[in-house]
Design a protein around this motif. Sequence first.
Motif, PDB file in Angstrom:
ATOM      1  N   ARG A 134       0.851  -1.184   0.000  1.00  0.00           N
ATOM      2  CA  ARG A 134       0.000   0.000   0.000  1.00  0.00           C
ATOM      3  C   ARG A 134       0.894   1.244   0.000  1.00  0.00           C
ATOM      4  O   ARG A 134       1.882   1.299   0.713  1.00  0.00           O
ATOM      5  CB  ARG A 134      -0.908   0.029   1.230  1.00  0.00           C
ATOM      6  CG  ARG A 134      -1.900  -1.099   1.277  1.00  0.00           C
ATOM      7  CD  ARG A 134      -2.863  -1.050   2.471  1.00  0.00           C
ATOM      8  NE  ARG A 134      -2.435  -0.373   3.664  1.00  0.00           N
ATOM      9  CZ  ARG A 134      -1.754  -0.934   4.669  1.00  0.00           C
ATOM     10  NH1 ARG A 134      -1.377  -2.199   4.603  1.00  0.00           N
ATOM     11  NH2 ARG A 134      -1.445  -0.237   5.740  1.00  0.00           N
ATOM     12  N   ILE A 135       0.492   2.237  -0.784  1.00  0.00           N
ATOM     13  CA  ILE A 135       1.201   3.515  -0.828  1.00  0.00           C
ATOM     14  C   ILE A 135       0.201   4.608  -0.513  1.00  0.00           C
ATOM     15  O   ILE A 135      -0.851   4.707  -1.149  1.00  0.00           O
ATOM     16  CB  ILE A 135       1.827   3.764  -2.227  1.00  0.00           C
ATOM     17  CG1 ILE A 135       2.756   2.635  -2.636  1.00  0.00           C
ATOM     18  CG2 ILE A 135       2.548   5.114  -2.235  1.00  0.00           C
ATOM     19  CD1 ILE A 135       4.028   2.512  -1.830  1.00  0.00           C
ATOM     20  N   ILE A 136       0.535   5.414   0.465  1.00  0.00           N
ATOM     21  CA  ILE A 136      -0.318   6.551   0.813  1.00  0.00           C
ATOM     22  C   ILE A 136       0.080   7.702  -0.104  1.00  0.00           C
ATOM     23  O   ILE A 136       1.261   8.053  -0.199  1.00  0.00           O
ATOM     24  CB  ILE A 136      -0.173   6.908   2.301  1.00  0.00           C
ATOM     25  CG1 ILE A 136      -0.601   5.695   3.146  1.00  0.00           C
ATOM     26  CG2 ILE A 136      -0.993   8.156   2.636  1.00  0.00           C
ATOM     27  CD1 ILE A 136      -0.321   5.831   4.628  1.00  0.00           C
ATOM     28  N   VAL A 137      -0.909   8.238  -0.807  1.00  0.00           N
ATOM     29  CA  VAL A 137      -0.669   9.251  -1.834  1.00  0.00           C
ATOM     30  C   VAL A 137      -1.572  10.466  -1.611  1.00  0.00           C
ATOM     31  O   VAL A 137      -2.612  10.365  -0.962  1.00  0.00           O
ATOM     32  CB  VAL A 137      -0.927   8.669  -3.244  1.00  0.00           C
ATOM     33  CG1 VAL A 137       0.070   7.568  -3.578  1.00  0.00           C
ATOM     34  CG2 VAL A 137      -2.352   8.174  -3.393  1.00  0.00           C
ATOM     35  N   PRO A 138      -1.164  11.611  -2.179  1.00  0.00           N
ATOM     36  CA  PRO A 138      -2.040  12.779  -2.097  1.00  0.00           C
ATOM     37  C   PRO A 138      -3.190  12.645  -3.098  1.00  0.00           C
ATOM     38  O   PRO A 138      -3.023  12.046  -4.160  1.00  0.00           O
ATOM     39  CB  PRO A 138      -1.113  13.938  -2.494  1.00  0.00           C
ATOM     40  CG  PRO A 138      -0.093  13.308  -3.390  1.00  0.00           C
ATOM     41  CD  PRO A 138       0.089  11.897  -2.875  1.00  0.00           C
ATOM     42  N   THR A 198      -3.350   3.658  -2.359  1.00  0.00           N
ATOM     43  CA  THR A 198      -3.414   2.872  -3.578  1.00  0.00           C
ATOM     44  C   THR A 198      -2.359   1.774  -3.480  1.00  0.00           C
ATOM     45  O   THR A 198      -1.619   1.694  -2.500  1.00  0.00           O
ATOM     46  CB  THR A 198      -3.221   3.747  -4.840  1.00  0.00           C
ATOM     47  OG1 THR A 198      -3.587   2.997  -5.997  1.00  0.00           O
ATOM     48  CG2 THR A 198      -1.795   4.261  -4.963  1.00  0.00           C
ATOM     49  N   GLN A 199      -2.296   0.942  -4.477  1.00  0.00           N
ATOM     50  CA  GLN A 199      -1.285  -0.111  -4.530  1.00  0.00           C
ATOM     51  C   GLN A 199      -0.072   0.401  -5.301  1.00  0.00           C
ATOM     52  O   GLN A 199      -0.212   1.194  -6.246  1.00  0.00           O
ATOM     53  CB  GLN A 199      -1.850  -1.363  -5.201  1.00  0.00           C
ATOM     54  CG  GLN A 199      -2.965  -2.021  -4.419  1.00  0.00           C
ATOM     55  CD  GLN A 199      -2.469  -2.530  -3.068  1.00  0.00           C
ATOM     56  OE1 GLN A 199      -1.492  -3.243  -2.965  1.00  0.00           O
ATOM     57  NE2 GLN A 199      -3.162  -2.128  -2.015  1.00  0.00           N
ATOM     58  N   LEU A 200       1.109  -0.048  -4.917  1.00  0.00           N
ATOM     59  CA  LEU A 200       2.337   0.373  -5.577  1.00  0.00           C
ATOM     60  C   LEU A 200       2.269   0.099  -7.080  1.00  0.00           C
ATOM     61  O   LEU A 200       2.708   0.922  -7.887  1.00  0.00           O
ATOM     62  CB  LEU A 200       3.543  -0.340  -4.953  1.00  0.00           C
ATOM     63  CG  LEU A 200       4.913  -0.032  -5.547  1.00  0.00           C
ATOM     64  CD1 LEU A 200       5.212   1.457  -5.548  1.00  0.00           C
ATOM     65  CD2 LEU A 200       5.989  -0.804  -4.802  1.00  0.00           C
ATOM     66  N   SER A 201       1.697  -1.030  -7.478  1.00  0.00           N
ATOM     67  CA  SER A 201       1.618  -1.355  -8.911  1.00  0.00           C
ATOM     68  C   SER A 201       0.854  -0.306  -9.703  1.00  0.00           C
ATOM     69  O   SER A 201       1.119  -0.106 -10.881  1.00  0.00           O
ATOM     70  CB  SER A 201       0.988  -2.732  -9.105  1.00  0.00           C
ATOM     71  OG  SER A 201      -0.308  -2.774  -8.550  1.00  0.00           O
ATOM     72  N   ALA A 202      -0.084   0.399  -9.068  1.00  0.00           N
ATOM     73  CA  ALA A 202      -0.862   1.432  -9.769  1.00  0.00           C
ATOM     74  C   ALA A 202      -0.006   2.655 -10.094  1.00  0.00           C
ATOM     75  O   ALA A 202      -0.365   3.447 -10.957  1.00  0.00           O
ATOM     76  CB  ALA A 202      -2.061   1.845  -8.926  1.00  0.00           C
ATOM     77  N   LEU A 203       1.132   2.801  -9.412  1.00  0.00           N
ATOM     78  CA  LEU A 203       2.011   3.947  -9.635  1.00  0.00           C
ATOM     79  C   LEU A 203       3.160   3.623 -10.586  1.00  0.00           C
ATOM     80  O   LEU A 203       3.955   4.507 -10.905  1.00  0.00           O
ATOM     81  CB  LEU A 203       2.610   4.406  -8.291  1.00  0.00           C
ATOM     82  CG  LEU A 203       1.619   4.892  -7.241  1.00  0.00           C
ATOM     83  CD1 LEU A 203       2.350   5.199  -5.956  1.00  0.00           C
ATOM     84  CD2 LEU A 203       0.857   6.109  -7.739  1.00  0.00           C
ATOM     85  N   ARG A 204       3.246   2.372 -11.021  1.00  0.00           N
ATOM     86  CA  ARG A 204       4.367   1.961 -11.867  1.00  0.00           C
ATOM     87  C   ARG A 204       3.887   1.851 -13.313  1.00  0.00           C
ATOM     88  O   ARG A 204       2.756   1.465 -13.567  1.00  0.00           O
ATOM     89  CB  ARG A 204       4.922   0.612 -11.384  1.00  0.00           C
ATOM     90  CG  ARG A 204       5.413   0.717  -9.944  1.00  0.00           C
ATOM     91  CD  ARG A 204       6.144  -0.513  -9.491  1.00  0.00           C
ATOM     92  NE  ARG A 204       7.485  -0.475 -10.096  1.00  0.00           N
ATOM     93  CZ  ARG A 204       7.963  -1.421 -10.900  1.00  0.00           C
ATOM     94  NH1 ARG A 204       7.254  -2.462 -11.200  1.00  0.00           N
ATOM     95  NH2 ARG A 204       9.166  -1.298 -11.386  1.00  0.00           N
ATOM     96  N   PRO A 205       4.772   2.168 -14.263  1.00  0.00           N
ATOM     97  CA  PRO A 205       4.377   2.034 -15.671  1.00  0.00           C
ATOM     98  C   PRO A 205       4.211   0.554 -16.036  1.00  0.00           C
ATOM     99  O   PRO A 205       4.732  -0.334 -15.354  1.00  0.00           O
ATOM    100  CB  PRO A 205       5.558   2.655 -16.426  1.00  0.00           C
ATOM    101  CG  PRO A 205       6.700   2.579 -15.488  1.00  0.00           C
ATOM    102  CD  PRO A 205       6.122   2.638 -14.092  1.00  0.00           C
TER     103      PRO A 205
END
Length: 144
Positions: free
Chosen positions: A121-125, A133-140
């Motif tokens: 899990r990654i806490i994002v603004p 969100t999940q880390l995979s959602a932030l990766r290309p």
Amino acid sequence: MPPSPDGNMEISPLSDSDETLVAAARSLLEDAHEPGRHRCAAALEAADGSIHTGINLIHDGVPSVHAEPIALGGAVGDGVTEITASVAIVYAEDDSSRPMEVVAPCGSCRDLLWSFCGECRIIVPTPSGAGVTQLSALRPASPR
């Protein structure tokens, strides 16, 4: 915030453990902030519930080491083998009179977290405050 590979990013509200993680990063930044030397703090949650924090290091005005790798190195040194969540907090404009803000990890930190932690899990603004969100959602998307 960059879109996930499929163009959609699922954002969830913060859980109690996410709020605790944010509070740990905020506390570290509040205690250790020094303009021009330390601007960002990170907190990682391990699978056993322990929290590991790190503060970035700035040398000659350039962030030399980000907070996430420092927190991860401390966690690994403490024997942690699984990270379940991450957050990074900054003072806007490196000014402690301004509010602290959650920031998404940079590309290098995303890759580092993926390499050492896999999915977490990654806490994002978000426009309405912090979310998860999940880390995979932030990766290309992988070129494979």
